[in-house]
Design an enzyme around this catalytic site. Structure first.
Site, PDB file in Angstrom:
ATOM      1  N   PRO A 197       0.837  -1.168   0.208  1.00  0.00           N
ATOM      2  CG  PRO A 197      -0.261  -1.386   2.116  1.00  0.00           C
ATOM      3  CD  PRO A 197       1.033  -1.664   1.239  1.00  0.00           C
ATOM      4  CD  GLU A 198       3.239   2.990  -4.348  1.00  0.00           C
ATOM      5  OE1 GLU A 198       3.323   4.097  -4.639  1.00  0.00           O
ATOM      6  OE2 GLU A 198       3.566   1.889  -5.143  1.00  0.00           O
ATOM      7  CG  HIS A 250      -1.726 -14.608   7.445  1.00  0.00           C
ATOM      8  ND1 HIS A 250      -0.482 -15.227   8.065  1.00  0.00           N
ATOM      9  CD2 HIS A 250      -1.541 -15.537   6.140  1.00  0.00           C
ATOM     10  CE1 HIS A 250       0.135 -16.364   7.505  1.00  0.00           C
ATOM     11  NE2 HIS A 250      -0.536 -16.532   6.351  1.00  0.00           N
ATOM     12  NE  ARG A 271       5.852  -9.866   1.850  1.00  0.00           N
ATOM     13  CZ  ARG A 271       6.763  -9.404   0.804  1.00  0.00           C
ATOM     14  NH1 ARG A 271       6.058  -8.549   0.089  1.00  0.00           N
ATOM     15  NH2 ARG A 271       7.923  -9.584   0.815  1.00  0.00           N
TER      16      ARG A 271
END
Length: 281
Positions: free
Chosen positions: A2-3, A100, A119
């Site tokens: 994500p930017e 997750h 991650r």
DNA sequence: ATTAGACCCTGATCGC
DNA sequence: TGCGATCAGGGTCTAA
């Protein structure tokens, strides 16, 4: 992952579920993400009301009525999904827990916010709300691209004082907040600048227009709900669709939309850069 | 003081 | 179907 546009998309999606609402229950499924989670996180969150949900660079900041602020970073693969309806629903249904799902927040009025991050490059922290300018993760971040202090004279100075490639300069969060690999590639294409060009060797009149270009690219991407290459999801699980508008990112070997030349991929400081060898110099 | 590279972690994809 | 290598939108830390 994500930017700025993806983070802003997520923030906007969280607003109706979280802003002005109380956290009824905080389920914390592991002690750490990228770093250890804050001490007594569950107790510090439960019962707190979120006064405001803001964004600073790629961080989402939730100001609580306890005078603490919850800081959230999505890392590369972080998602925030909202389930259940905020109002007027008798039967709240939530999807089955997924692998997750690290943090689950049940909000007043029945919405559930689930932070999922395969991650685990994401992060959360709690800080005194007054510490926002001094917190170690936030203190060195540069101007917001839509803020008043981000203007042409600033960017020209910041770029021309450096010997690094312009790609690396724009990726540096101290120079401007929120750009990542995708949007830097797209910005440099629109600006017609080769990603390898050293900052100090770019004329001021080629740097200045990048202020507007950066704002344009980010605005358009926010409008499109961000870019979904693999991980990014909006809070309702939908994909973003700015990836369909990429001029260069992830298009190595394909023709440039401007001149037809084959787009190139190179690696700069460990990350892929995509550009048109004809349109960018 | 910069800057390239290693590293953190999981999952998807590709070539064999 | 399996297996290893490679790659991924993040950032920090180290060594040069």
């Amino acid at each position: 992952m994500p930017e700025l546009p993806e983070v802003e998309t997520v923030r906007r999606g969280l607003l109706p579920a979280m802003e002005g609402r109380r956290i009824i229950r905080a389920q914390i499924n592991r002690p750490d993400l990228r770093w250890p989670l804050p001490e007594r996180m569950q107790a510090r969150l439960e019962g707190a009301t979120i006064r405001q949900l803001r964004r600073r660079s790629k961080y989402i900041l939730a100001d609580l009525d306890t005078n603490e602020t919850l800081l959230i970073h999505l890392g590369m693969s972080g998602r925030m999904l909202v389930s259940g309806a905020p109002l007027g629903v008798f039967h709240q249904t939530h999807p089955a827990p997924q692998k997750h799902d690290h943090i689950v927040l049940d909000m007043q009025d029945g919405a559930r916010v689930t932070f999922n991050d395969a991650r685990r490059f994401g992060a959360m922290d709690l800080m005194a709300s007054t510490d926002q300018d001094v917190h170690w993760l936030l203190s060195k971040i540069g101007p917001e691209p839509f803020g008043n202090t981000f203007d042409a004279p600033y960017l020209v100075e910041a770029v021309r004082r450096r010997a690094s490639p312009i790609k690396t300069i724009l990726l540096d969060q101290r120079v401007v907040a929120g750009l990542g690999n995708i949007y830097v590639c797209e910005v440099l294409f629109r600006a017609g600048i080769d990603p390898r060009r050293q900052g100090r060797r770019i004329a001021a009149d080629r740097i200045a227009p990048m202020v507007g270009i950066i704002r344009d690219v980010l605005s358009e991407a926010i409008e499109a709900g961000g870019s979904s290459l693999r991980d990014h999801r909006q809070t309702d699980g939908e994909l973003g669709y700015f990836q369909h508008a990429f001029a260069v990112y992830d298009r190595a070997g394909e023709p440039c939309r401007n001149c037809g030349q084959k787009l190139q991929r190179i690696v700069q400081s460990g990350r892929s850069s995509f550009y048109c060898p004809d349109c960018q110099s």
